[in-house]
Write a protein that holds these residues in place. Structure first.
Motif, PDB file in Angstrom:
ATOM      1  N   MET A  96     -50.338  69.426   0.439  1.00 26.98           N
ATOM      2  CA  MET A  96     -48.804  69.228  -0.262  1.00 26.98           C
ATOM      3  C   MET A  96     -47.828  69.343   0.596  1.00 26.98           C
ATOM      4  SD  MET A  96     -49.862  69.322  -3.616  1.00 26.98           S
ATOM      5  CE  MET A  96     -51.136  68.446  -3.067  1.00 26.98           C
ATOM      6  N   CYS A  97     -48.069  69.900   1.787  1.00 30.04           N
ATOM      7  CA  CYS A  97     -46.688  69.875   2.722  1.00 30.04           C
ATOM      8  C   CYS A  97     -46.526  68.654   3.359  1.00 30.04           C
ATOM      9  CB  CYS A  97     -47.112  71.142   3.785  1.00 30.04           C
ATOM     10  SG  CYS A  97     -46.718  72.580   3.342  1.00 30.04           S
ATOM     11  N   GLU A  98     -47.784  68.039   3.669  1.00 29.89           N
ATOM     12  CA  GLU A  98     -47.761  66.316   4.206  1.00 29.89           C
ATOM     13  C   GLU A  98     -47.278  65.461   3.321  1.00 29.89           C
ATOM     14  OE1 GLU A  98     -51.667  65.815   5.715  1.00 29.89           O
ATOM     15  OE2 GLU A  98     -51.774  66.981   7.274  1.00 29.89           O
ATOM     16  N   LEU A  99     -47.570  65.701   1.985  1.00 29.65           N
ATOM     17  CA  LEU A  99     -47.378  64.877   1.090  1.00 29.65           C
ATOM     18  C   LEU A  99     -45.494  64.912   0.752  1.00 29.65           C
ATOM     19  CD1 LEU A  99     -48.001  62.945  -1.416  1.00 29.65           C
ATOM     20  CD2 LEU A  99     -48.468  64.870  -2.799  1.00 29.65           C
ATOM     21  N   ALA A 100     -45.266  66.098   0.743  1.00 23.84           N
ATOM     22  CA  ALA A 100     -43.556  66.607   0.837  1.00 23.84           C
ATOM     23  C   ALA A 100     -42.845  65.795   1.738  1.00 23.84           C
ATOM     24  CB  ALA A 100     -43.320  68.089   0.444  1.00 23.84           C
ATOM     25  N   ILE A 101     -43.357  65.803   3.015  1.00 22.02           N
ATOM     26  CA  ILE A 101     -42.690  65.450   4.024  1.00 22.02           C
ATOM     27  C   ILE A 101     -42.717  63.811   3.963  1.00 22.02           C
ATOM     28  CG2 ILE A 101     -42.952  65.057   6.727  1.00 22.02           C
ATOM     29  CD1 ILE A 101     -43.866  67.859   6.678  1.00 22.02           C
ATOM     30  N   ASP A 102     -43.840  63.228   3.573  1.00 19.20           N
ATOM     31  CA  ASP A 102     -44.010  61.690   3.223  1.00 19.20           C
ATOM     32  C   ASP A 102     -42.869  61.217   2.188  1.00 19.20           C
ATOM     33  OD1 ASP A 102     -45.767  61.903   5.490  1.00 19.20           O
ATOM     34  OD2 ASP A 102     -47.481  61.582   3.928  1.00 19.20           O
ATOM     35  N   GLU A 103     -43.081  62.230   0.988  1.00 23.95           N
ATOM     36  CA  GLU A 103     -41.992  61.822   0.160  1.00 23.95           C
ATOM     37  C   GLU A 103     -40.451  61.813   0.362  1.00 23.95           C
ATOM     38  OE1 GLU A 103     -42.539  60.919  -3.138  1.00 23.95           O
ATOM     39  OE2 GLU A 103     -44.670  60.542  -2.665  1.00 23.95           O
ATOM     40  N   VAL A 104     -40.159  62.925   1.317  1.00 21.70           N
ATOM     41  CA  VAL A 104     -38.670  62.924   1.668  1.00 21.70           C
ATOM     42  C   VAL A 104     -38.304  61.689   2.577  1.00 21.70           C
ATOM     43  CG1 VAL A 104     -37.290  64.204   3.426  1.00 21.70           C
ATOM     44  CG2 VAL A 104     -38.816  65.354   1.690  1.00 21.70           C
ATOM     45  N   GLN A 105     -39.188  61.355   3.410  1.00 14.78           N
ATOM     46  CA  GLN A 105     -39.011  60.293   4.309  1.00 14.78           C
ATOM     47  C   GLN A 105     -38.958  58.751   3.530  1.00 14.78           C
ATOM     48  OE1 GLN A 105     -40.801  59.992   8.281  1.00 14.78           O
ATOM     49  NE2 GLN A 105     -41.740  62.000   7.557  1.00 14.78           N
ATOM     50  N   SER A 106     -39.698  58.743   2.519  1.00 15.65           N
ATOM     51  CA  SER A 106     -39.743  57.313   1.623  1.00 15.65           C
ATOM     52  C   SER A 106     -38.730  57.525   0.585  1.00 15.65           C
ATOM     53  CB  SER A 106     -41.132  57.056   1.157  1.00 15.65           C
ATOM     54  OG  SER A 106     -41.482  58.521   0.122  1.00 15.65           O
ATOM     55  N   LYS A 107     -38.203  58.534  -0.257  1.00 16.22           N
ATOM     56  CA  LYS A 107     -37.568  58.704  -1.172  1.00 16.22           C
ATOM     57  C   LYS A 107     -36.107  58.604  -0.782  1.00 16.22           C
ATOM     58  CE  LYS A 107     -39.887  61.412  -4.870  1.00 16.22           C
ATOM     59  NZ  LYS A 107     -39.600  60.255  -5.984  1.00 16.22           N
ATOM     60  N   THR A 108     -35.431  57.680  -1.902  1.00 17.68           N
ATOM     61  CA  THR A 108     -33.951  57.520  -1.720  1.00 17.68           C
ATOM     62  C   THR A 108     -33.108  58.206  -2.568  1.00 17.68           C
ATOM     63  OG1 THR A 108     -34.170  55.614  -2.795  1.00 17.68           O
ATOM     64  CG2 THR A 108     -34.349  55.305  -0.443  1.00 17.68           C
ATOM     65  N   ASP A 109     -33.637  58.826  -3.564  1.00 22.83           N
ATOM     66  CA  ASP A 109     -33.151  59.497  -4.691  1.00 22.83           C
ATOM     67  C   ASP A 109     -32.780  60.773  -4.036  1.00 22.83           C
ATOM     68  OD1 ASP A 109     -32.161  60.428  -7.077  1.00 22.83           O
ATOM     69  OD2 ASP A 109     -33.980  61.075  -7.859  1.00 22.83           O
ATOM     70  N   PRO A 110     -31.413  61.308  -4.107  1.00 21.61           N
ATOM     71  CA  PRO A 110     -30.821  62.414  -3.598  1.00 21.61           C
ATOM     72  C   PRO A 110     -31.336  63.641  -4.161  1.00 21.61           C
ATOM     73  CG  PRO A 110     -29.016  61.116  -4.381  1.00 21.61           C
ATOM     74  CD  PRO A 110     -30.372  60.302  -4.501  1.00 21.61           C
ATOM     75  N   ILE A 152     -17.468  65.611   2.877  1.00 23.82           N
ATOM     76  CA  ILE A 152     -17.288  66.197   1.598  1.00 23.82           C
ATOM     77  C   ILE A 152     -15.911  66.797   1.344  1.00 23.82           C
ATOM     78  CG2 ILE A 152     -18.174  67.391  -0.542  1.00 23.82           C
ATOM     79  CD1 ILE A 152     -20.964  66.963   0.852  1.00 23.82           C
ATOM     80  N   ASP A 153     -15.307  66.702   0.023  1.00 26.39           N
ATOM     81  CA  ASP A 153     -14.159  67.324  -0.140  1.00 26.39           C
ATOM     82  C   ASP A 153     -14.449  68.975  -0.134  1.00 26.39           C
ATOM     83  OD1 ASP A 153     -11.750  68.285  -0.841  1.00 26.39           O
ATOM     84  OD2 ASP A 153     -11.981  67.759  -2.989  1.00 26.39           O
ATOM     85  N   PRO A 154     -13.829  69.850   0.600  1.00 26.83           N
ATOM     86  CA  PRO A 154     -14.030  71.048   0.509  1.00 26.83           C
ATOM     87  C   PRO A 154     -14.201  71.758  -0.944  1.00 26.83           C
ATOM     88  CG  PRO A 154     -12.560  70.724   2.484  1.00 26.83           C
ATOM     89  CD  PRO A 154     -12.763  69.582   1.687  1.00 26.83           C
ATOM     90  N   GLY A 155     -12.967  71.523  -1.610  1.00 28.06           N
ATOM     91  CA  GLY A 155     -12.969  71.853  -2.857  1.00 28.06           C
ATOM     92  C   GLY A 155     -14.156  71.550  -3.855  1.00 28.06           C
ATOM     93  N   ALA A 156     -15.087  70.742  -3.510  1.00 24.19           N
ATOM     94  CA  ALA A 156     -16.267  70.309  -4.438  1.00 24.19           C
ATOM     95  C   ALA A 156     -17.233  71.464  -4.262  1.00 24.19           C
ATOM     96  CB  ALA A 156     -16.596  69.075  -4.036  1.00 24.19           C
ATOM     97  N   ILE A 180     -21.556  70.564  -9.065  1.00 22.08           N
ATOM     98  CA  ILE A 180     -20.946  69.950  -7.802  1.00 22.08           C
ATOM     99  C   ILE A 180     -21.892  68.616  -7.396  1.00 22.08           C
ATOM    100  CG2 ILE A 180     -20.138  72.345  -7.055  1.00 22.08           C
ATOM    101  CD1 ILE A 180     -22.722  72.426  -5.116  1.00 22.08           C
ATOM    102  N   ALA A 181     -21.313  68.245  -6.519  1.00 23.79           N
ATOM    103  CA  ALA A 181     -22.110  66.723  -6.099  1.00 23.79           C
ATOM    104  C   ALA A 181     -23.290  66.973  -5.291  1.00 23.79           C
ATOM    105  CB  ALA A 181     -21.098  66.051  -5.185  1.00 23.79           C
ATOM    106  N   ILE A 182     -24.260  66.290  -5.668  1.00 21.89           N
ATOM    107  CA  ILE A 182     -25.564  66.310  -4.956  1.00 21.89           C
ATOM    108  C   ILE A 182     -25.436  66.367  -3.234  1.00 21.89           C
ATOM    109  CG2 ILE A 182     -26.179  63.919  -5.296  1.00 21.89           C
ATOM    110  CD1 ILE A 182     -28.433  67.042  -5.421  1.00 21.89           C
ATOM    111  N   GLU A 183     -24.466  65.490  -2.855  1.00 20.28           N
ATOM    112  CA  GLU A 183     -24.482  65.483  -1.623  1.00 20.28           C
ATOM    113  C   GLU A 183     -23.741  66.843  -0.904  1.00 20.28           C
ATOM    114  OE1 GLU A 183     -23.836  61.635  -3.345  1.00 20.28           O
ATOM    115  OE2 GLU A 183     -22.981  63.364  -3.464  1.00 20.28           O
ATOM    116  N   ALA A 184     -22.945  67.665  -1.395  1.00 23.81           N
ATOM    117  CA  ALA A 184     -22.863  69.070  -1.115  1.00 23.81           C
ATOM    118  C   ALA A 184     -23.978  69.925  -0.945  1.00 23.81           C
ATOM    119  CB  ALA A 184     -21.509  69.572  -1.905  1.00 23.81           C
TER     120      ALA A 184
END
Length: 621
Positions: A96-110, A152-156, A180-184
């Motif tokens: 599962m850890c290997e699968l999660a690491i692969d998914e993080v590198q391949s996924k573009t959905d934040p 990112i805006d600090p107030g966000a 709040i924004a997913i980027e924050a």
């Protein structure tokens, strides 16, 4: 209470990567759907593809609805714990850890990346060996740094749940939440993951090259930008990442120096880029120093806070020992730091002895290299706290390292004068040990009533000789008086006056029998004067005591007279005393009559005499 989004409507329809459409109307339905996704067949017919599909469906469902049902950190942690407690991680954690690491590198959905990073973080806290796996985290570190570098805006991200307004109507109220924004969220999560990795791993010089000066400068700038946020969690997380990177540069520099000494070659010294960047920002990074002190002051006894204290103290040691940064802190901040050191040095238990050693190592340059070398602050308390760490070595074990570090701290010039005070006190105590207290009233009374008192010491006799000579001189100058009050009193009211052989055959006189009342009043006045005297001895006056001492010394050098040896003594003591009898009182004569006046016939009237040798109450007189 009804929770709505900013658009006043919640999108209940969501389609995952497998083409499954979810229709969720309530949080209960969401949590029940998560349980169904993680439930595997009970007949052990699940294949590896089914396990991978279950994991991906869980991540997709949480990513689709995390802004509605996983807004708070507690809700997100609970969802991740459900995944970690399931059979997927109970029996297939490595896959599962290997699968999660692969998914993080391949996924573009934040959103999906946020759920995957959160799962890796909570699994790493549960299994620290996973965080030490350099192979797993090496491809993820550049991705985490990219999320941190996003502007990112600090107030966000002021509040995790976002700004909201509440309106009450009747018995129900509605709260409009603005997520709040997913980027924050990804930036905060990336800082926490990087800190955990740098805290437990040992990065090499090659691994540290990725942390450039621009990236470190951005971290210091984040501390200044988020100093006014109501939630200080992110600000403290950035500071912990900076101090963790400082330790990595310190360890790598020591390893590089050791290798150069072994090879006896000229290897370039590894620069600590954290200190270099801080030196370039001395005038614009005051919040960083202040919050480091606040973090030490608020630290608890948890394992995470103990580790944080070690990392902060190591950075403080470098700042205090470097000439360019020795006066980086304000004097008031240094005083607060001294208070923290005093508390921690005394409160730390024996299990945290290594942390106490680190405090002692930093305390010495704090008092000798900073402004406190010229600004005395609680120096007596510091000396007392340091001495308490090594005292009572005869009844408890004192760590040799602790003793050595304490002696080094007390060797500074700031405490030389303070450590002289205890020696002066010891000298005073030893000098006062030869002083003997005055005897109490009971002891004086008992020694006065004893028939055979113990002989006085020669030192006391010599000390009292001068007083006795003065007493005898005063006694010679006193002239006899006819009044009873001026007659010499006996040496002590408890001892009768010693008489000579001729006094035993002398007949008493009745000349003063009529003045018995005066004798009683005079005796009472003498006793009252004796009670008012300041001597502790209530039995005799100082003059009488000196006279006793003089008589004892006189008797020690005078042989007894042959005539006195045949007569029986009136009283006996441990030392034979011989005294000259007092002179006999002069015979009182009847004064001549004094004329008072004349009668009408010319006869002279005389006054009756005030005293007579015969008693006034005799009959016929």
């Amino acid at each position: 209470m009804m929770i709505q989004s900013s658009d006043s409507a919640v999108n209940l329809l969501a389609e995952d990567d497998f083409g499954i459409i979810y229709f969720i109307e309530s949080p209960q339905q969401f949590w029940s759907e998560l349980d169904d996704v993680l439930r595997l067949p009970s007949d052990d017919s699940a294949t590896l593809s089914m396990l991978d599909t279950a994991f991906r469906r869980f991540v997709s469902l949480c990513a689709s609805y995390h802004e509605q049902y996983l807004q708070s950190p507690l809700q997100l942690e609970h969802a991740c714990q459900l995944l970690l407690d399931s059979e997927l991680f109970a029996f297939h954690s490595e896959r599962m850890c290997e699968l999660a690491i692969d998914e993080v590198q391949s996924k573009t959905d934040p959103h999906g990346q946020f759920i995957l990073y959160s799962t890796l973080l909570f699994w790493g806290r549960r299994q620290p060996a996973f965080l030490r796996n350099h192979k797993c985290w090496q491809p993820l570190i550049p991705l985490l740094m990219d999320h941190i570098l996003v502007e990112i805006d600090p107030g966000a991200e002021d509040i995790y749940l976002g700004a909201g307004s509440s309106t009450s109507g009747g018995s129900r109220s509605s709260i409009v939440m603005v997520p709040i924004a997913i980027e924050a969220k990804l930036r905060s999560l990336g800082v926490r993951l990087l800190y955990e990795v740098c805290r437990v791993q040992k990065l090499s010089e090659v691994d540290l090259r990725i942390y450039s000066d621009s990236f470190l400068d951005h971290l210091f700038e984040l501390v200044e930008q988020t100093r006014l946020l109501a939630d200080e969690t992110f600000n403290y997380s950035v500071i912990k990442l900076i101090v963790a990177l400082n330790e990595q540069f310190m360890v790598a520099g020591l390893s590089n120096t050791a290798r150069s000494q072994d090879s006896q070659g000229k290897a370039s010294e590894l620069r600590n880029r954290v200190i270099d960047v801080l030196i370039s920002r001395l005038g614009s990074s005051k919040t960083f120093g202040e919050n480091m002190i606040f973090m030490l002051n608020r630290a608890s006894r948890s394992a995470e806070d103990l580790c944080m204290q070690l990392l902060v103290l190591k950075l403080l040691y470098i700042l205090f020992t470097s000439k360019a940064t020795s006066e980086y802190f304000y004097t008031n901040d240094l005083c607060v730091l001294v208070d923290v050191f005093l508390r921690e040095l005394v409160d730390l238990d024996d299990e945290s002895e290594s942390l106490r050693h680190t405090y002692l190592r930093v305390l010495h340059p704090l008092l000798t290299k900073t402004q406190l070398r010229d600004t005395p602050y609680k120096r007596p308390q510091i000396v007392m706290a340091l001495e308490s760490l090594t005292q009572n070595a005869n009844i408890r074990d004192v760590n040799p390292t602790t003793k050595r570090l304490v002696e080094r701290c007390l060797s500074g010039q700031w405490c030389v004068q303070l450590r002289k005070v205890p020696f002066d006190k010891d000298a005073l105590n030893s000098r006062g040990a030869f002083r003997k207290g005055s005897p109490s009233h009971d002891i004086v009374a008992s020694t006065t009533q004893d028939v055979t008192p113990s002989p006085p010491l020669s030192a006391n006799l010599e000390r009292a000789s001068g007083v006795a000579l003065q007493v005898t001189t005063k006694l010679k100058q006193i002239k006899p008086s006819r009044s009873f009050e001026n007659m010499k009193s006996p040496l002590s009211p408890r001892f009768p006056s010693p008489r000579s052989a001729t006094d035993n055959f002398r007949r008493p006189s009745m000349d003063s029998a009529n003045s018995y009342g005066g004798i009683a009043s005079a005796t009472a006045s003498v006793s009252r004067r004796r009670e008012k005297s300041g001597s502790v001895d209530n039995g005799s006056s100082p003059l009488q005591q000196a006279e006793k001492i003089l008589l004892v010394k006189h008797h020690a050098h005078t042989p007894p007279s042959p005539g006195a040896s045949s007569l029986p003594p009136t009283f006996s003591t441990g030392i034979e005393k011989s005294r000259r009898p007092p002179p006999a009182p002069p015979k009182r004569r009847k004064p001549p009559p004094v004329p008072v006046g004349k009668t009408h016939s010319g006869a002279i009237i005389t006054a009756i005499a005030s005293s007579s040798s015969l008693a006034l109450n005799q009959p016929g007189k």
